[in-house]
Scaffold this motif. Sequence first.
Motif, short mmCIF file in Angstrom:
data_model
loop_
_atom_site.label_atom_id
_atom_site.label_comp_id
_atom_site.label_asym_id
_atom_site.label_seq_id
_atom_site.Cartn_x
_atom_site.Cartn_y
_atom_site.Cartn_z
N MET A 60 0.87 -1.18 0.00
CA MET A 60 0.00 0.00 0.00
C MET A 60 0.90 1.23 0.00
N LEU A 61 0.82 2.05 -1.03
CA LEU A 61 1.65 3.24 -1.15
C LEU A 61 0.97 4.45 -0.53
N ASN A 62 1.79 5.36 -0.02
CA ASN A 62 1.33 6.64 0.53
C ASN A 62 0.22 6.45 1.57
N THR A 63 0.35 5.40 2.36
CA THR A 63 -0.61 5.04 3.40
C THR A 63 0.17 4.74 4.67
N PRO A 64 -0.27 5.23 5.83
CA PRO A 64 0.43 4.86 7.06
C PRO A 64 0.38 3.34 7.28
N LEU A 65 1.55 2.73 7.40
CA LEU A 65 1.69 1.30 7.64
C LEU A 65 2.42 1.09 8.97
N ARG A 66 2.21 -0.06 9.58
CA ARG A 66 2.86 -0.35 10.85
C ARG A 66 4.14 -1.13 10.61
N MET A 67 5.23 -0.66 11.22
CA MET A 67 6.50 -1.36 11.23
C MET A 67 6.77 -1.79 12.67
N ARG A 68 6.98 -3.08 12.89
CA ARG A 68 7.28 -3.61 14.22
C ARG A 68 8.75 -4.01 14.29
N ILE A 69 9.43 -3.54 15.34
CA ILE A 69 10.82 -3.88 15.58
C ILE A 69 10.89 -4.60 16.92
N ILE A 70 11.48 -5.79 16.90
CA ILE A 70 11.67 -6.56 18.13
C ILE A 70 13.16 -6.76 18.35
N ALA A 71 13.61 -6.44 19.56
CA ALA A 71 14.98 -6.73 19.98
C ALA A 71 14.87 -7.59 21.23
N ASP A 72 15.47 -8.78 21.19
CA ASP A 72 15.36 -9.69 22.31
C ASP A 72 16.53 -10.67 22.30
N SER A 73 16.77 -11.32 23.42
CA SER A 73 17.80 -12.34 23.47
C SER A 73 17.36 -13.61 22.75
N ASN A 74 16.04 -13.81 22.59
CA ASN A 74 15.50 -14.96 21.86
C ASN A 74 15.34 -14.63 20.38
N MET A 76 12.94 -14.10 17.67
CA MET A 76 11.53 -13.75 17.58
C MET A 76 11.03 -13.70 16.14
N SER A 77 11.80 -14.24 15.20
CA SER A 77 11.44 -14.10 13.79
C SER A 77 10.19 -14.89 13.39
N SER A 78 9.82 -15.91 14.16
CA SER A 78 8.66 -16.70 13.77
C SER A 78 7.35 -16.18 14.37
N ASN A 79 7.43 -15.23 15.32
CA ASN A 79 6.21 -14.77 15.96
C ASN A 79 6.33 -13.30 16.34
N PRO A 80 5.74 -12.40 15.55
CA PRO A 80 5.84 -10.97 15.85
C PRO A 80 5.06 -10.55 17.10
N CYS A 81 4.30 -11.48 17.68
CA CYS A 81 3.49 -11.16 18.86
C CYS A 81 3.79 -12.12 20.01
N GLY A 82 4.95 -12.77 19.98
CA GLY A 82 5.29 -13.76 20.99
C GLY A 82 5.83 -13.17 22.28
N GLN A 83 6.08 -14.06 23.24
CA GLN A 83 6.61 -13.69 24.55
C GLN A 83 8.10 -13.42 24.45
N LEU A 84 8.52 -12.25 24.94
CA LEU A 84 9.94 -11.90 24.95
C LEU A 84 10.62 -12.42 26.21
N ALA A 85 11.92 -12.64 26.11
CA ALA A 85 12.70 -13.03 27.29
C ALA A 85 13.10 -11.77 28.07
N TYR A 86 13.83 -10.88 27.42
CA TYR A 86 14.31 -9.66 28.08
C TYR A 86 14.24 -8.45 27.17
N GLY A 87 13.57 -8.54 26.07
CA GLY A 87 13.68 -7.53 25.03
C GLY A 87 12.63 -6.45 25.05
N GLN A 88 12.47 -5.87 23.88
CA GLN A 88 11.61 -4.71 23.70
C GLN A 88 10.93 -4.81 22.34
N VAL A 89 9.67 -4.38 22.28
CA VAL A 89 8.92 -4.30 21.02
C VAL A 89 8.50 -2.86 20.82
#
Length: 130
Positions: A60-74, A76-89
């Motif tokens: 979708m061009l010229n439309t607000p889209l959501r970008m999610r960034i996950i930083a964690d010790s685990n 997290m590439s298979s689940n953008p909504c999973g449980q983190l160990a010590y990280g941040q979303v």
Amino acid sequence: MSNPQTLTVACTTNTNNFSVWIDYNNNGNFESSELVVNNQSVAPGTNTNLNFNIPATGVMLNTPLRMRIIADSNDMSSNPCGQLAYGQVEDYEVSISSSTLSTQDVNNKSQDFVLYPNPSENGMFYIKHR
């Protein structure tokens, strides 16, 4: 399109694994095809470039889209909504024009992530995790 994009990230204390999704079709779900950075390890005290291409179709061009960034010790590439160990979303609003990625200013009270420069003139952003 397929315009190369770069996010530069940094960690200050521990090694983190970064995964990034962009909801290209704006349907409210992060699908496996929307994973743009897959579990990239970033050591503390270093700037690391995370490179990806915007797909030529299905965006979708010229439309607000959501970008999610996950930083964690685990990994997290298979689940953008999973449980983190010590990280941040963090979620950011991005817009994709015919060739560039840009974002809206983000009011992040905790300041765990900092995204700059905003807007990007060359498709390159820096993300710092404190």
